[in-house]
Write a protein that holds these residues in place. Structure first.
Motif, PDB file in Angstrom:
ATOM      1  N   LYS A 329       0.965  -0.937  -0.126  1.00 38.43           N
ATOM      2  CA  LYS A 329      -0.152   0.047  -0.006  1.00 38.43           C
ATOM      3  C   LYS A 329       0.818   1.357  -0.014  1.00 38.43           C
ATOM      4  O   LYS A 329       0.502   2.432  -0.433  1.00 38.43           O
ATOM      5  CB  LYS A 329      -0.759  -0.116   1.067  1.00 38.43           C
ATOM      6  CG  LYS A 329      -2.308  -0.592   1.009  1.00 38.43           C
ATOM      7  CD  LYS A 329      -3.103  -0.243   2.282  1.00 38.43           C
ATOM      8  CE  LYS A 329      -3.549  -1.554   2.731  1.00 38.43           C
ATOM      9  NZ  LYS A 329      -4.098  -1.682   3.906  1.00 38.43           N
ATOM     10  N   HIS A 330       2.201   1.028   0.462  1.00 43.26           N
ATOM     11  CA  HIS A 330       3.034   2.287   0.526  1.00 43.26           C
ATOM     12  C   HIS A 330       3.962   2.535  -0.298  1.00 43.26           C
ATOM     13  O   HIS A 330       5.025   3.276  -0.293  1.00 43.26           O
ATOM     14  CB  HIS A 330       3.479   2.275   2.191  1.00 43.26           C
ATOM     15  CG  HIS A 330       2.679   2.592   3.150  1.00 43.26           C
ATOM     16  ND1 HIS A 330       2.001   1.492   3.671  1.00 43.26           N
ATOM     17  CD2 HIS A 330       2.058   3.586   3.488  1.00 43.26           C
ATOM     18  CE1 HIS A 330       1.102   1.820   4.410  1.00 43.26           C
ATOM     19  NE2 HIS A 330       1.051   3.326   4.615  1.00 43.26           N
ATOM     20  N   ALA A 331       3.892   1.577  -1.379  1.00 41.35           N
ATOM     21  CA  ALA A 331       4.936   1.821  -2.264  1.00 41.35           C
ATOM     22  C   ALA A 331       4.823   1.181  -3.666  1.00 41.35           C
ATOM     23  O   ALA A 331       3.693   0.562  -3.964  1.00 41.35           O
ATOM     24  CB  ALA A 331       6.206   0.755  -1.783  1.00 41.35           C
ATOM     25  N   ASP A 332       5.707   1.639  -4.689  1.00 38.72           N
ATOM     26  CA  ASP A 332       5.375   1.206  -6.022  1.00 38.72           C
ATOM     27  C   ASP A 332       6.327  -0.047  -6.423  1.00 38.72           C
ATOM     28  O   ASP A 332       5.996  -0.758  -7.448  1.00 38.72           O
ATOM     29  CB  ASP A 332       5.786   2.246  -7.080  1.00 38.72           C
ATOM     30  CG  ASP A 332       5.149   3.624  -6.792  1.00 38.72           C
ATOM     31  OD1 ASP A 332       3.646   3.537  -6.979  1.00 38.72           O
ATOM     32  OD2 ASP A 332       5.651   4.463  -6.305  1.00 38.72           O
ATOM     33  N   LEU A 333       7.106  -0.463  -5.613  1.00 40.64           N
ATOM     34  CA  LEU A 333       8.004  -1.432  -6.130  1.00 40.64           C
ATOM     35  C   LEU A 333       8.702  -2.039  -4.703  1.00 40.64           C
ATOM     36  O   LEU A 333       8.917  -1.276  -3.594  1.00 40.64           O
ATOM     37  CB  LEU A 333       9.239  -1.032  -6.706  1.00 40.64           C
ATOM     38  CG  LEU A 333      10.399  -2.006  -7.318  1.00 40.64           C
ATOM     39  CD1 LEU A 333       9.497  -3.141  -8.023  1.00 40.64           C
ATOM     40  CD2 LEU A 333      11.497  -1.222  -7.941  1.00 40.64           C
ATOM     41  N   LEU A 334       8.458  -3.116  -4.396  1.00 39.30           N
ATOM     42  CA  LEU A 334       9.118  -4.021  -3.121  1.00 39.30           C
ATOM     43  C   LEU A 334      10.277  -4.605  -3.416  1.00 39.30           C
ATOM     44  O   LEU A 334      10.229  -5.655  -4.528  1.00 39.30           O
ATOM     45  CB  LEU A 334       8.040  -4.660  -2.731  1.00 39.30           C
ATOM     46  CG  LEU A 334       6.799  -4.238  -1.826  1.00 39.30           C
ATOM     47  CD1 LEU A 334       5.657  -5.205  -1.560  1.00 39.30           C
ATOM     48  CD2 LEU A 334       6.964  -2.977  -1.138  1.00 39.30           C
ATOM     49  N   ILE A 335      11.252  -4.586  -2.673  1.00 32.85           N
ATOM     50  CA  ILE A 335      12.254  -5.654  -2.965  1.00 32.85           C
ATOM     51  C   ILE A 335      12.438  -5.838  -1.439  1.00 32.85           C
ATOM     52  O   ILE A 335      12.863  -5.516  -0.614  1.00 32.85           O
ATOM     53  CB  ILE A 335      13.687  -4.705  -3.159  1.00 32.85           C
ATOM     54  CG1 ILE A 335      13.428  -3.957  -4.733  1.00 32.85           C
ATOM     55  CG2 ILE A 335      15.060  -5.881  -3.583  1.00 32.85           C
ATOM     56  CD1 ILE A 335      14.645  -3.129  -5.404  1.00 32.85           C
ATOM     57  N   ASN A 336      12.875  -7.412  -1.418  1.00 35.12           N
ATOM     58  CA  ASN A 336      13.415  -8.090  -0.159  1.00 35.12           C
ATOM     59  C   ASN A 336      14.587  -8.842  -0.430  1.00 35.12           C
ATOM     60  O   ASN A 336      14.928  -9.465  -1.344  1.00 35.12           O
ATOM     61  CB  ASN A 336      12.465  -8.989  -0.161  1.00 35.12           C
ATOM     62  CG  ASN A 336      11.109  -8.720   0.515  1.00 35.12           C
ATOM     63  OD1 ASN A 336      10.785  -7.490   0.736  1.00 35.12           O
ATOM     64  ND2 ASN A 336       9.919  -9.516   0.678  1.00 35.12           N
ATOM     65  N   VAL A 337      15.501  -8.650   0.405  1.00 33.68           N
ATOM     66  CA  VAL A 337      16.872  -9.322   0.473  1.00 33.68           C
ATOM     67  C   VAL A 337      16.714 -10.571   1.684  1.00 33.68           C
ATOM     68  O   VAL A 337      16.663 -10.230   2.828  1.00 33.68           O
ATOM     69  CB  VAL A 337      17.943  -8.612   0.821  1.00 33.68           C
ATOM     70  CG1 VAL A 337      19.337  -9.392   0.812  1.00 33.68           C
ATOM     71  CG2 VAL A 337      18.071  -7.566  -0.062  1.00 33.68           C
ATOM     72  N   LEU A 338      16.714 -11.694   1.248  1.00 33.42           N
ATOM     73  CA  LEU A 338      16.496 -12.847   2.062  1.00 33.42           C
ATOM     74  C   LEU A 338      17.526 -14.109   1.876  1.00 33.42           C
ATOM     75  O   LEU A 338      17.949 -14.128   0.577  1.00 33.42           O
ATOM     76  CB  LEU A 338      15.370 -13.611   1.871  1.00 33.42           C
ATOM     77  CG  LEU A 338      13.961 -12.628   1.939  1.00 33.42           C
ATOM     78  CD1 LEU A 338      12.526 -13.336   1.410  1.00 33.42           C
ATOM     79  CD2 LEU A 338      13.747 -12.233   3.637  1.00 33.42           C
ATOM     80  N   GLY A 339      18.028 -14.858   2.913  1.00 38.03           N
ATOM     81  CA  GLY A 339      18.665 -16.113   2.737  1.00 38.03           C
ATOM     82  C   GLY A 339      17.900 -16.967   1.868  1.00 38.03           C
ATOM     83  O   GLY A 339      16.820 -16.985   1.765  1.00 38.03           O
ATOM     84  N   GLU A 340      18.700 -18.053   1.282  1.00 37.73           N
ATOM     85  CA  GLU A 340      18.172 -18.904   0.620  1.00 37.73           C
ATOM     86  C   GLU A 340      17.258 -19.879   1.245  1.00 37.73           C
ATOM     87  O   GLU A 340      16.353 -20.679   0.868  1.00 37.73           O
ATOM     88  CB  GLU A 340      19.053 -19.811  -0.323  1.00 37.73           C
ATOM     89  CG  GLU A 340      20.305 -20.607   0.369  1.00 37.73           C
ATOM     90  CD  GLU A 340      21.331 -21.121  -0.344  1.00 37.73           C
ATOM     91  OE1 GLU A 340      20.984 -21.262  -1.574  1.00 37.73           O
ATOM     92  OE2 GLU A 340      22.296 -21.262   0.084  1.00 37.73           O
ATOM     93  N   ASP A 341      17.286 -20.157   2.703  1.00 40.77           N
ATOM     94  CA  ASP A 341      16.416 -20.750   3.422  1.00 40.77           C
ATOM     95  C   ASP A 341      15.052 -20.195   3.430  1.00 40.77           C
ATOM     96  O   ASP A 341      14.200 -20.987   3.616  1.00 40.77           O
ATOM     97  CB  ASP A 341      17.005 -20.722   4.978  1.00 40.77           C
ATOM     98  CG  ASP A 341      17.090 -19.595   5.432  1.00 40.77           C
ATOM     99  OD1 ASP A 341      17.258 -18.548   4.710  1.00 40.77           O
ATOM    100  OD2 ASP A 341      17.287 -19.477   7.014  1.00 40.77           O
ATOM    101  N   HIS A 342      15.024 -19.101   3.027  1.00 48.47           N
ATOM    102  CA  HIS A 342      13.553 -18.467   2.885  1.00 48.47           C
ATOM    103  C   HIS A 342      12.738 -18.729   1.566  1.00 48.47           C
ATOM    104  O   HIS A 342      11.650 -18.261   1.302  1.00 48.47           O
ATOM    105  CB  HIS A 342      13.666 -16.872   3.273  1.00 48.47           C
ATOM    106  CG  HIS A 342      13.584 -16.936   4.640  1.00 48.47           C
ATOM    107  ND1 HIS A 342      14.523 -17.092   5.563  1.00 48.47           N
ATOM    108  CD2 HIS A 342      12.453 -16.162   5.370  1.00 48.47           C
ATOM    109  CE1 HIS A 342      14.289 -16.743   6.622  1.00 48.47           C
ATOM    110  NE2 HIS A 342      13.270 -16.076   6.650  1.00 48.47           N
ATOM    111  N   LYS A 343      13.354 -19.336   0.702  1.00 52.86           N
ATOM    112  CA  LYS A 343      12.862 -19.448  -0.529  1.00 52.86           C
ATOM    113  C   LYS A 343      11.346 -19.953  -0.546  1.00 52.86           C
ATOM    114  O   LYS A 343      10.499 -19.475  -1.313  1.00 52.86           O
ATOM    115  CB  LYS A 343      13.579 -20.369  -1.563  1.00 52.86           C
ATOM    116  CG  LYS A 343      14.953 -19.619  -2.159  1.00 52.86           C
ATOM    117  CD  LYS A 343      15.442 -20.551  -3.177  1.00 52.86           C
ATOM    118  CE  LYS A 343      16.677 -19.910  -3.658  1.00 52.86           C
ATOM    119  NZ  LYS A 343      17.541 -20.795  -4.042  1.00 52.86           N
TER     120      LYS A 343
END
Length: 573
Positions: A329-343
RNA sequence: GGGCGUGUGGCCUAGCAUGGAUAUGGCACUGGCCUUCUAAGCCAGGGGUCGCGGGUUCGAAUCCCGCCACGUCCGCCA
């Protein structure tokens, strides 16, 4: 803003479009291999359309290209048309662009789009360790690159204040005698408290009663019991303060910390649950609810995504869905940086978001863990190298190097300052220069190598430029692009002209390591120029002035590119 | 068992999305360059079955299929 090379490129494209107007084809230019031109147009995909060989097409295209102030010549070669820019015109317009924009040179047009970049989001149960060190560094570098690419960027740290990990820490702090807890030699509160977590964790695995008590803390906090929430908050606040300090040391600033509990308190998780329950993929098992994700391509032993426990409490992924709805709701683009265990978890969240009709899905960058030669790191098992330890070692090693080389000339304070910049830069550079998906086995000798493709090489080039400039009184930057004819001068200039293209590539492709490669190339070209072209002793005054200008321009670009990686640019080393 | 990722000279790595010009660079190794703006630098050299096997293509490190190795996940954990 349009940069010189963009103008050159646009002109090539518009000419090609005119010539090829009868064919339906996309016109894409590549950077030519060194010495063969500046941009290349491959004609291979055109061959079946035109029914001629790529080489013939290239030749007839090269003939039809009209020269202009930008295009010096077009040449066919092995199925490519190579375009040569007018060097003199490129040099003068690039130098003007650099001095006009200074610390903003390279930055792209404002896009009026908001990006939320979530990174680090570490459990606040202990200090950051090297295993996950890629997360803050990749995340912060993306923040910097996206800002330069014209986005409005906010960084967020999703704070787990509800789960088992913090509950274990809280239990440990309240039930264990500090005498029975391993001590840390570090003063920082994250190091001082992690022992309580480790000891409590060990007890929990052995003693069912402890496990029950910890489970009780989790449940009470989720039901919003203020005393328990207060207890947890007090426990992790200190650790978080320590984590924050570590991040500051490596030039990372988080804009917002978003506690998970926010979404339980404001009932948005409850709404998520109610809506998910209404979808046709929802099933019940023993009073707990899950989505069956088999039809979404999830395979394996278990395709069930549980989002509600039988005791009515929510799960991490469920709360994450609510968090992402809020972000969307608050952005046009979301980026997450996650460890591969979160796939898998990330995929579950993505599917749930789609089912809920959320407009934006996050673009996720997964990184492989940094491991030790013997295996994986683990805070729980105290088999770790902490980020703070690594950083101290980097700085100490850097200090020894500075002392070896400059010990007789510089004061201890000056050397310490340089060692700090080199040590921190080394850590950031070494992590960012390789693609995130590659496994890294952590070895001290490699991490702290200060020669070749390593940050001191780049910082040294910057310091050399500053050293030359410091010997000149005249602040005015004058040049005659006609004098800069030496091969090393032209190659360096073109490299500086390409900087904006690399920011474009790094941001649109989500590839921060591109900037590291660019920096290395730039420093390398500057060193070649340094070897070939004397600046201060140049007798021809106009050429001398032009070279000074080129040195200053290089300094600006190196500085701007280092800034994108969060690395300091020393003026002396 | 299944999903996802990775595999490029002794070691590390770019290129892979969009197939195309001699596979990018570093470390280590061998040899050369400090009376000239900082040698944390520069130059030259040796070293490659791009994991293996098939396929598509005029052309494959890049696309497709199979296999192998490593990492990671497959909790009413986070």
């Amino acid at each position: 803003m349009t940069y010189p090379l963009d103008k050159f490129k646009n002109e090539i494209i518009s000419q090609l479009k005119k010539i090829l107007s009868e064919y339906e084809c996309e016109i894409r230019l590549e950077i030519s291999p060194e010495g063969m031109g500046d941009f290349a147009f491959p004609c291979f995909s055109l061959a079946p359309l035109v029914k001629k060989s790529p080489n013939d097409i290239a030749e007839s295209l090269a003939d039809k290209i009209e020269k202009s102030k930008w295009i010096a010549k077009a040449e066919a070669n092995g199925g490519y048309v190579n375009f040569f820019v007018d060097d003199e015109y490129l040099i003068s317009s690039t130098l003007r662009s650099i001095f006009e924009m200074k610390e903003k040179y390279g930055h792209l047009q404002k896009k009026n789009k908001k990006v939320i970049i979530e990174h680090t989001s570490a459990n606040p149960n202990g200090p950051l360790h090297v295993g996950r060190a890629r997360n803050p560094i990749i995340g912060d570098t993306l923040v910097r690159i996206f800002k330069a690419a014209g986005y409005d960027v906010e960084s967020q740290f999703y704070l787990d204040d509800m789960g088992k990990q913090v509950a274990i820490l809280a239990w440990g702090l309240n039930n264990l005698d500090s005498k029975n807890v391993p001590k840390s030699e570090y003063d920082k509160p994250d190091h001082q408290n992690v022992g309580f977590y480790q000891a409590a964790n060990e007890l929990m695995e052995k003693d069912e009663k402890v496990a029950e008590e910890i489970g009780e803390i989790v449940k009470r906090s989720e039901h919003g019991e203020s005393k328990t929430i207060e207890l947890i908050h007090k426990a992790y606040a200190l650790v978080l303060e320590g984590i924050n300090k570590s991040l500051h040391r490596i030039n990372i600033q988080i804009d917002k910390y978003i506690p998970e509990s926010t979404f339980v308190r404001d009932k948005s998780v409850e709404q998520v649950i109610n809506k998910l329950k209404k979808t046709k993929y929802c099933h019940e098992e023993d009073g707990a609810f899950y989505l069956d994700l088999e039809s979404f391509g999830i395979q394996g032993r278990n395709t069930k995504f549980f989002f509600l426990r039988k005791d009515g409490t929510t799960l991490y992924a469920t709360r994450d869905v609510a968090y992402h709805q809020w972000k969307a709701k608050h952005a046009d683009l979301l980026i997450n940086v996650l460890g591969e265990d979160h796939k898998l978890e990330s995929r579950q969240v993505e599917i749930a978001l789609k089912l809920l009709g959320t407009k934006i899905s996050p673009r996720v960058l997964f990184y492989a863990f940094v491991s030790l030669p013997g295996g994986k790191m683990s805070t729980r098992r105290a088999r770790v190298v902490y980020l703070d330890e690594l950083l101290d070692e980097c700085i100490e090693r850097a200090y020894r190097e500075v002392e070896k080389r400059r010990g007789s000339e510089l004061s201890e304070g000056e050397m310490k300052k340089i060692a700090e910049m080199v040590g921190i830069g080394s850590l950031r550079y070494n992590i960012i220069k390789v693609q995130p998906e590659k496994d890294i086995v952590f070895r001290w000798e490699e991490a702290l190598n200060f020669e070749g493709n390593a940050v001191p090489f780049i910082q040294y080039a910057h310091a050399r430029a500053c050293s030359i400039l410091s010997k000149i009184k005249d602040e005015k930057r004058d040049f005659d692009s006609n004098t800069l004819k030496h091969d090393s001068e032209v190659k360096l200039m073109k490299q500086l002209a390409r900087f904006p293209l690399f920011i474009e590539d790094a941001s649109s492709g989500y590839k921060p390591h591109i900037i590291a490669n660019y920096l290395y190339e730039t420093a390398s070209k500057f060193n070649q120029f340094y070897r070939d072209c004397p600046v201060l002793s140049e007798k021809n005054t106009m050429l001398g002035k032009s070279r000074i200008t080129l040195v200053d321009a290089t300094r600006i670009v190196l500085n701007n590119a280092l800034e994108l990686l969060g690395i300091s640019a020393p003026e002396e080393m």
